[in-house]
Structure formats: C-alpha cells, structure tokens
Design an enzyme around this catalytic site. Structure first.
Site, short mmCIF file in Angstrom:
data_model
loop_
_atom_site.label_atom_id
_atom_site.label_comp_id
_atom_site.label_asym_id
_atom_site.label_seq_id
_atom_site.Cartn_x
_atom_site.Cartn_y
_atom_site.Cartn_z
N ASP A 114 0.79 -1.23 0.00
CA ASP A 114 0.00 0.00 0.00
C ASP A 114 0.82 1.28 0.00
OD1 ASP A 114 1.12 0.03 2.52
OD2 ASP A 114 -0.66 -0.76 3.50
N GLU A 136 0.23 -9.09 -1.25
CA GLU A 136 -0.46 -8.60 -0.05
C GLU A 136 -1.68 -7.76 -0.45
OE1 GLU A 136 0.82 -5.70 3.23
OE2 GLU A 136 1.62 -7.57 4.00
N GLU A 150 -2.48 4.96 2.80
CA GLU A 150 -2.32 3.54 2.43
C GLU A 150 -3.63 2.87 2.00
OE1 GLU A 150 -0.94 4.93 5.10
OE2 GLU A 150 1.22 4.59 4.91
N HIS A 223 5.36 4.96 14.87
CA HIS A 223 5.75 6.08 14.00
C HIS A 223 4.74 6.38 12.90
CE1 HIS A 223 7.65 2.46 12.13
NE2 HIS A 223 7.08 2.97 11.06
N ARG A 225 2.19 8.06 10.62
CA ARG A 225 1.89 9.47 10.35
C ARG A 225 0.71 9.96 11.20
NH1 ARG A 225 2.67 11.46 4.89
NH2 ARG A 225 3.24 9.33 4.44
N HIS A 255 12.22 5.37 15.10
CA HIS A 255 12.20 5.73 13.68
C HIS A 255 13.01 7.01 13.47
CE1 HIS A 255 10.39 6.73 9.73
NE2 HIS A 255 10.18 5.43 9.66
N1 UDP Z 1 11.44 -3.58 11.44
C1 UDP Z 1 12.82 -3.65 11.34
N2 UDP Z 1 13.57 -2.92 12.23
C2 UDP Z 1 13.02 -2.16 13.19
C3 UDP Z 1 11.60 -2.08 13.28
C4 UDP Z 1 10.84 -2.81 12.37
O1 UDP Z 1 13.38 -4.36 10.49
O2 UDP Z 1 13.75 -1.54 13.94
C5 UDP Z 1 10.63 -4.34 10.48
C6 UDP Z 1 9.59 -5.24 11.08
O3 UDP Z 1 10.10 -6.53 11.30
C7 UDP Z 1 8.50 -5.23 10.03
C8 UDP Z 1 8.64 -3.89 9.35
O4 UDP Z 1 9.92 -3.40 9.70
O5 UDP Z 1 8.71 -6.24 9.06
C9 UDP Z 1 7.57 -2.95 9.81
O6 UDP Z 1 7.83 -1.71 9.32
P1 UDP Z 1 6.85 -0.47 9.54
O7 UDP Z 1 6.26 -0.54 10.91
O8 UDP Z 1 7.64 0.72 9.17
O9 UDP Z 1 5.77 -0.61 8.40
P2 UDP Z 1 4.36 -1.33 8.29
O10 UDP Z 1 4.57 -2.78 8.58
O11 UDP Z 1 3.44 -0.66 9.24
O12 UDP Z 1 3.99 -1.12 6.87
#
Ligand code: UDP
Length: 380
Positions: A114, A136, A150, A223, A225, A255
């Site tokens: 997304d 996904e 998203e 983190h 938005r 972040h």
């Molecule tokens: N993640 C990582 N390092 C960190 C924090 C998260 O590799 O310090 C990974 C986590 O395992 C997951 C992804 O980042 O796969 C999540 O990222 P984010 O929360 O930014 O995005 P979302 O999943 O909400 O799209």
C-alpha cells in the site's frame, strides 16, 4: 572448454526466449522485507528473468534490508528528498519508472501492499498496459482516510492489478466484495512468514538482550503518520509502565523521523527500563521479537510477524487491516490514548494465563510458502 552442439544452443536460446521478464518495484523497508523472499525464489526459477527496481522512498532503511537478504537493485529511482511530500513521491516515481518500463518492457510488474511507490508504479503500468501483480492484496480497514494514504493506495492498486495475491481468505473476501474476479485472486499466505524462516535463529545474541536476562521484553514501535500527535501520550504510558513493573524491559527502535526521535528522547531518554535504539536490521528485529513477551506497536507488518512467532500484540491504532489476528485473539486494538494503553498492558502483565491464551492461537498469516505459490502462478 568443451564446445556445445548447435542443437543444444538452439534449445537454450529457445528457452531464453520463453523466459518471463518480471520487474519487482518497491521503495520502503516493510516492502523489502516482504519482497526479498519472493525475489530470491524467482531468481532460483529458470523461467524467470528478474529485474529489481527500487524507488528509495525510504533510503537508509531500505538499503539495510537489501544487504541483509543479498538482493541487488538493477534500478534506483532515487526519489527520496528531505521533507518529501506525497506529491513529490508520486510524481517522481510515476515519471522515473516510465523510463525503466519503456526500456525493460516487462511481462509483469510486481508491487507490494500500500505504499505510494506501489501506487505510482502500478498507475504507470496501467498507463502503459503492463500487467500488475499485487502482493499482499485485499487488506482493508474500509476507511479510505485511515491509514492515510495507504487505504487509498491499496484500493487503487487493486483496480490496476491482473494478479491479486491475497495473504488470507478474509483479504480474498474483501476483493470479491469490490467486484474483483475470483479467478484472478490467489490466497498464498503472507511472504513475511517466508522471511521469518530465514531470519530467526536459536543462536542469536545481541547487546540489547544483555540487560534483559530475567526480564519480560516488550518490543515497542510507533511512528505512523496519523499517530504523531498522540505519540507523547503513548510514550508517557510506557514511562508509567516501567515505573510500575521493574521486571519489564522495553526495547524501542526509534524511527529516524525527527518528530518521532525528539519526543522519544525527551520522554524516555533517561528511563532505565527502556532501551532506545536506532532502527534494527531485519535479523535483529525478528530475533528480538521472537524473544519478546509482548509487542506494543502501530505497525502493520509486526502484527503478522508476532502472530507467527507466538507473541501477543497490542495494536496502538483505532482500526487495523489485519483483522484475522484480532478475530483469533492473538492481537487486540488499544487505540492511541495513553491511559487505555497503560491499562491493557497491565492486564496482560498481571495475568500470565491471558498472555498464554493470546500466544497459543494458530497463525492466520501463512505457512512460509507464499513466495513459492506466487512464483508458480507468475510463471505458468
Ligand atoms: N522492522 C525492522 N527494524 C526495526 C523495526 C521494524 O526491520 O527496527 C521491520 C519489522 O520486522 C516489520 C517492518 O519493519 O517487518 C515494519 O515496518 P513499519 O512498521 O515501518 O511498516 P508497516 O509494517 O506498518 O507497513
């Protein structure tokens, strides 16, 4: 060196002609974590000719994941700029990927989830009549403004896609309700579960875990938005929790967004029960997650990873597109108000049976074979 017969070189060139050119386009850390297993799988297949195009919507976070998985980008659109807006990212990806598509003329372009990169890349494909495969697919909150942008992105990508790779049956149902032809929807599980089988190790050690012996780890990230305004209240709840529970250690990869970093440092910077750290590499993240007692997050991907690792999740949002975990009781929505977060974490910390129940449920997000299933469909 032995000379090969002209017949076999003829056969070889025929095979080369039959290869399917698959371009995989993405730009952020979570997309990379979920697409690298697919890239690795496709690279093993004889019939696939793989091209990787990154937008660098997130530059540093993305590079680390590619290095960890040993994936090399053929193209980097380099769209990231300081204080970038959605307009900047959309416009730059759309314009710059056009050149890549014109040069490569892929048989199919794979996008994920997304993000604005995925949206703009799929729009470019639509304009150029190139088939899109959406990994996904079908996640929905059904609120077009949340998460922003998203939910819009994923719905718009669905309009352009030829292949919809839904991680779960409920994602498939969402797509059917929107009028997508069931023949084009493939329920594969989530590729992040494939990633976990290569990252989590029983032999993992890390300095962050040194201070955690005998403690219950709560893995914390925040983190989004739409949560930035509530972040201080959320972090004050964490402060109160470590005051109340000396046997709890929060591990919080912060972040790089300065608005997040500043408030995290101010509220939790001197707190003994909280280890603030820079964003973790994917190996570190998955292994620390696997050793956690609880996850407190507003992330999407962490909800799936934690479910696969048997770690309960409290989601600091008012709604989630990962409803399967909520239905099974592995995860729960706690909103973004500090007092609610505090109460719900206390409930789990005070009740080990509840924690046990939340962690014992089945994992609805896949069996670790999603990349194989997607490759099979793409290479028919
Ligand atoms: N993640 C990582 N390092 C960190 C924090 C998260 O590799 O310090 C990974 C986590 O395992 C997951 C992804 O980042 O796969 C999540 O990222 P984010 O929360 O930014 O995005 P979302 O999943 O909400 O799209």
């Amino acid at each position: 060196m032995k000379k090969r017969s002209s017949q076999s070189s003829e056969t070889r060139s025929k095979q080369a002609i039959e290869k399917k050119k698959i371009l995989i386009a993405f730009g952020t850390r979570p997309e990379a974590i979920k697409l690298c297993p697919l890239i690795k799988e496709l690279e093993k297949r004889e019939k696939a000719q793989v091209r990787v195009c990154i937008s660098s919507q997130h530059k540093e976070l993305l590079r680390g994941v590619l290095d960890d998985f040993g994936v090399r980008a053929d193209y980097d659109l380099g769209v990231m700029s300081t204080s970038q807006t959605l307009f900047d990212v959309t416009e730059r990806v759309l314009e710059r990927i056009r050149e890549v598509l014109s040069r490569e003329m892929p048989d199919v372009v794979v996008v994920h989830g997304d993000t604005t990169t995925a949206f703009a890349a799929s729009l470019a494909c639509f304009y150029m009549n190139i088939p899109v495969a959406h990994v996904e697919a079908g996640l929905r909150t059904k609120n077009i403004r949340s998460p922003f942008p998203e939910e819009f992105n994923r719905r718009a990508i669905a309009l352009t896609a030829r292949y919809h790779f839904a991680p779960t049956m409920s994602a498939r149902q969402n797509l059917l309700r929107e009028g997508i032809d069931g023949e084009n929807i493939f329920v594969t599980g989530n590729t992040v579960i494939d990633a976990l089988s290569t990252t989590v190790s029983p032999h993992f050690a890390h300095p962050l875990l040194d201070g955690a012996i005998g403690k219950r780890i709560i893995f914390f990230t925040a983190h989004r938005r739409e949560n930035i305004c509530s972040l201080e209240d959320m972090l004050r709840a964490v402060f109160r929790l470590v005051e109340k529970y000396p046997d709890v250690l929060f591990i919080y990869p912060v972040h790089p967004n300065p608005r997040v970093r500043d408030v995290a440092e101010r509220v939790l910077g001197r707190c003994d029960g909280v280890k603030l750290c820079s964003p973790l590499g994917v190996y570190e993240c998955h292994n620390i997650l696997a050793r956690s007692y609880l996850v407190l997050t507003d992330s999407g991907g962490l909800q799936e990873e934690a479910a696969a690792l048997g770690v309960p999740v409290l989601v600091m949002r008012d709604e989630t597109e990962r409803c399967d975990g909520i239905k099974l009781g592995i995860s729960a929505l706690v909103g973004t108000k500090g007092h609610k977060i505090f109460e719900k974490v206390c409930e789990i910390l005070d009740n080990s049976e509840l924690r046990e129940r939340m962690s014992c449920s089945e994992n609805p997000y896949g069996d670790g074979n999603a990349s194989k299933a997607i490759s099979d469909v793409l290479l028919i």
